[in-house]
Each structure stands twice: as structure tokens, then as C-alpha cells.
Design a protein around this motif. Sequence first.
Motif, short mmCIF file in Angstrom:
data_model
loop_
_atom_site.label_atom_id
_atom_site.label_comp_id
_atom_site.label_asym_id
_atom_site.label_seq_id
_atom_site.Cartn_x
_atom_site.Cartn_y
_atom_site.Cartn_z
N GLU A 229 0.82 -1.21 0.00
CA GLU A 229 0.00 0.00 0.00
C GLU A 229 0.86 1.26 0.00
O GLU A 229 0.57 2.23 -0.71
N ILE A 230 1.88 1.29 0.84
CA ILE A 230 2.75 2.46 0.91
C ILE A 230 3.40 2.71 -0.45
O ILE A 230 3.44 3.85 -0.94
N ASP A 231 3.90 1.67 -1.09
CA ASP A 231 4.50 1.82 -2.41
C ASP A 231 3.46 2.27 -3.44
O ASP A 231 3.77 3.08 -4.33
N TRP A 232 2.23 1.75 -3.31
CA TRP A 232 1.18 2.06 -4.29
C TRP A 232 0.81 3.54 -4.30
O TRP A 232 0.31 4.05 -5.31
N LEU A 233 1.08 4.24 -3.22
CA LEU A 233 0.72 5.65 -3.16
C LEU A 233 1.42 6.50 -4.21
O LEU A 233 1.02 7.64 -4.46
N SER A 234 2.42 5.94 -4.86
CA SER A 234 3.01 6.65 -6.00
C SER A 234 2.00 6.85 -7.12
O SER A 234 2.14 7.79 -7.92
N VAL A 235 0.97 6.00 -7.18
CA VAL A 235 -0.02 6.10 -8.26
C VAL A 235 -0.81 7.40 -8.16
O VAL A 235 -0.81 8.21 -9.10
N ARG B 129 4.94 7.95 5.37
CA ARG B 129 6.03 6.99 5.13
C ARG B 129 6.45 7.01 3.65
O ARG B 129 7.65 6.98 3.34
N HIS B 130 5.48 7.07 2.75
CA HIS B 130 5.80 7.10 1.32
C HIS B 130 6.62 8.34 0.97
O HIS B 130 7.53 8.28 0.11
N LEU B 131 6.34 9.45 1.65
CA LEU B 131 7.02 10.72 1.37
C LEU B 131 8.34 10.85 2.12
O LEU B 131 9.00 11.89 2.04
N GLY B 132 8.71 9.82 2.86
CA GLY B 132 9.99 9.83 3.54
C GLY B 132 9.96 10.34 4.97
O GLY B 132 11.01 10.48 5.61
N GLY B 133 8.76 10.60 5.50
CA GLY B 133 8.63 11.06 6.87
C GLY B 133 8.58 9.90 7.85
O GLY B 133 8.46 8.74 7.47
#
Length: 247
Positions: free
Chosen positions: A82-88, A108-112
Motif C-alpha cells: 500500500e505504501i509503495d502504491w501511493l506513488s499512483v 512513510r511514502h514521502l519519507g517522513g
Amino acid sequence: MLFDDRTFYTRTTGKPVLIILHQERSSPGRVGHLLLEKGLSLDIRRPVLGDPLPATLEEHAGAVVFGGPMSANDNEAFIRREIDWLSVPLTENKPFLGICLGAQMLVRHLGGAVGPHHEGMTEIGWYPLEATEKGRALMEWPSMVYQFHREGFDLPAGAELLASGSTYPNQAFRYGENAWGIQFHGELTRVMMHRWVVHGAHRFELPGAQVGRAHLDGRMDHDAPLRDWMDRFLSHIFQRRGETKAA
């Protein structure tokens, strides 16, 4: 309308909003009702149960990722997926809302960083909220919101803080044009709150948590402004641009 186990809920032929839930019996609750009232349809998926996530949101009006009892730091495969999918939604600039765990996944996806309070405090019950100058420029915010979490998040680089609290300072933020995260819960119906109070009673002894009666009593005083705000917020996210309106 009560949500059952069907995948699609529709009142229009427009593109659905992708709804991502994290338990078998989880519901989009008030958010789902409000989106349907706005003429949007829902595509409900539960990756934790093996439901796939779309490779593109071309056929969706946007996405909402809800909360859950797990942590954005967990090493479960579906959490990482899910975290990786947020790039979509970010790459396609599609309207996106993360609620509690969903907001933490976006962080988390944005590096925080996501983690517990440095003194072990929780927010479980009703707590004050204060909009920032940028938040107030968008809309009027509720003064009290419902919380149910033991972890918070840092503000990601490039994000705008929209609302804050005294225990967990980062409560709502915007990233880019169309990605939004809120730590608190505006989706709970009365039935959902009763269920959370029953099943989550073991957490009421945690530092900072309120007893169950305070949850239900607070609803009488604070829920109407929270609902009105949630309605306006969803309109701002999903209907301020022509392509996100129902056909």
C-alpha cells in the motif's frame, strides 16, 4: 444506507472513488455515505484480504485510505504494498485522502517518520484541534475531533500543515495539489463509535486516553460540527475540479 460485503456502491455512472479498508468488517462509514450523497460511487477494496490495487487511477475519481489497528511501520506485505502504491495517486495527481493509518502511510511514502509519542501519550477520545493559517484559508475547521491512535507522524518535506493539536502536533496536512492526510477520524457513524468503544475498551487505560463514556458523551456535543466539516472537506478534495464531479 448500510454497507455490506459488496465491492461496488453506485448512484451514478461516474468514475468511482477507490476505498481502501484494512479489516474484513471495516466500513467507509460516514465518508462513504457523504461521497454517495455527492453522486460519487465507491470501489471498495481490502488489500489485507488479497484484493488487488489498480495500476492506475485513470478509471477512478480518486482514492481514500482508511485507518486500522496496524502500524504503518509494520513489515506486513500488504502494508509495504500500500505504501509503495501511493506513488499512483501522487504521480497521476489524483485526489487522495489518508485517514489516520492512511495519512501515516502517505507520510512513510514521502519519507517522513511515524512513531509513538515521546512520553507514551495516546489520543483516544475527543481532543481540541487548531487550524493553522493555511488551514483557515481553506475552510472553517471543527474545534474538537475524534481520535483513536497511539502513533503520530512528522510533517513530510514539502507538505503544508493545516491543523495541529497539543499532544500530537501534526493533525492535518496537504502535499502537492491533491494529496491530503488527517490524523483524526471524521468517518465514524454512531454505530461505528459504539463498536469501537466496545472492542477498544482495553485501550482506555493507556496514558492520555479517555474512558468510553466520554467518547459517547462527547459525540453529543462535537459530532455535528465534525460531520459538517467532513462534508465540506470531501467536496473540496473530490469536487472542486470538473473531472472529479459525478457525470
